[in-house]
Write a protein that holds these residues in place. Sequence first.
Motif, PDB file in Angstrom:
ATOM      1  N   UNK A  59     -45.146  25.210 -21.479  1.00 24.70           N
ATOM      2  CA  UNK A  59     -43.679  24.806 -20.896  1.00 24.70           C
ATOM      3  C   UNK A  59     -44.221  22.765 -20.673  1.00 24.70           C
ATOM      4  N   UNK A  60     -43.321  22.424 -22.211  1.00 22.73           N
ATOM      5  CA  UNK A  60     -43.282  20.967 -21.971  1.00 22.73           C
ATOM      6  C   UNK A  60     -42.447  20.141 -21.396  1.00 22.73           C
ATOM      7  N   UNK A  61     -43.280  19.198 -20.201  1.00 28.74           N
ATOM      8  CA  UNK A  61     -43.076  18.128 -18.771  1.00 28.74           C
ATOM      9  C   UNK A  61     -43.066  17.150 -19.997  1.00 28.74           C
ATOM     10  N   UNK A  62     -42.132  16.285 -20.137  1.00 27.16           N
ATOM     11  CA  UNK A  62     -41.547  14.714 -20.123  1.00 27.16           C
ATOM     12  C   UNK A  62     -41.432  14.299 -19.094  1.00 27.16           C
ATOM     13  N   UNK A  63     -42.164  13.353 -18.651  1.00 31.97           N
ATOM     14  CA  UNK A  63     -41.624  12.226 -17.236  1.00 31.97           C
ATOM     15  C   UNK A  63     -41.009  10.864 -18.007  1.00 31.97           C
ATOM     16  N   UNK A  64     -40.597  10.254 -17.222  1.00 30.54           N
ATOM     17  CA  UNK A  64     -39.586   9.455 -17.501  1.00 30.54           C
ATOM     18  C   UNK A  64     -39.099   9.163 -18.957  1.00 30.54           C
ATOM     19  N   UNK A  65     -38.251  10.177 -18.360  1.00 30.04           N
ATOM     20  CA  UNK A  65     -36.999  10.235 -19.701  1.00 30.04           C
ATOM     21  C   UNK A  65     -36.058  11.168 -19.132  1.00 30.04           C
ATOM     22  N   UNK A  66     -34.706  10.422 -19.109  1.00 27.86           N
ATOM     23  CA  UNK A  66     -33.201  10.382 -19.024  1.00 27.86           C
ATOM     24  C   UNK A  66     -31.906  10.919 -20.067  1.00 27.86           C
TER      25      UNK A  66
END
Length: 381
Positions: A114-121
Amino acid sequence: MKIDCVGGGPASLYFSILMKRMDPSHDITVYERNPAGSTFGWGVTYWEALIDYLRSADPESGRAISESSVRWENWITHVHDRVTITVENGAEGFGVGRQRLLDILADRARALGVRLEFEREILDEDELVDADLIVAGDGVNSVLRERHADHFGTEVTVGRHPYLWLGTTKVFDAFTFAFTETDHGWIWCYGYGFSPEQSTCVVESTPETWQGLGFDQMNEADCLGMLEKLFADVLDGHPLIGRARADGSARWERFPTLTNRTWHRGNLVLLGDAAHTTHYSIGSGTGLALGDAAVLAEELQRDTRLEPALTRYEHNRIGEIRSAQRSARHSAQWFENLPRYIDRPPEQLLELLGQRHSGLLAHLPPALYYRIWRLAGRFGR
């Protein structure tokens, strides 16, 4: 299937884990607006049935959550200057740090691809036009849900009592309630451990007591100092800790109970607190959110046609959530009517506290309710 999950809470992460286990070819991304490791809150509670399910559904994450949890079987109730009541061998409960839970689930999701993208609203589902399924797991203030609030039939009822979610270095080895009487009325807290070093401590009071004690005018430091004095008997000299929120502050709030008439719209589906909330006094929020994830994954595996799968998920979960919200509403009302119960004999008080989720209790005098439970054979230990 290409799946985009908005919000990196336990429900979205666990859903992504289950879907990847079912079919590794799923293309799944989880978007979280905050930086990694910046969650607010302290510990979360869950019960034995949930850990059994987690171990069976995904043994790797279930085992890690179990090993990172503290457990209790005993329940303690303190009534200030009057009595301390202990119940041994009660229902087994568990506490785990919210950040630790998220780290376990995030690591497991990554390991499965799974790809996790933080600081992405994500503010609009149009940003995710390539997704076959968009999962709104972005919390009680869900932006995606609010864009279609009329369709979802969103309603929010705000509770009467102010509450404050804190941490403490006092490690409670039992689930602990404490009631303190002041010149302005009663204030109470409950605490539970979630690590070998810290516990959660939730403080609640009536609006009259809260205002009478001056909490509406205090800064955080003065507030924590007064609460440490009010609950000195149970804290044993340990401090209370604020900083429970992402912005570094601890704020008094009133709990919002959220419901939705429907949980999906096209390829957009609600999950966890974006779909529902239940009052914190029954300690079921995380368990219910993980239950949403499990049922949604199961229905999508059963039927690859999106609309029938989402409809069955919605029908399955709404009934269970309504039952939980009903119990939570009765529990919240028990505390709102605390003067009815607080002067009962200790044995009765503890039993009434344990049965606070019962609708019958709200309509019967406490002494009569207590006698009914004894006659039904449900009191004996």
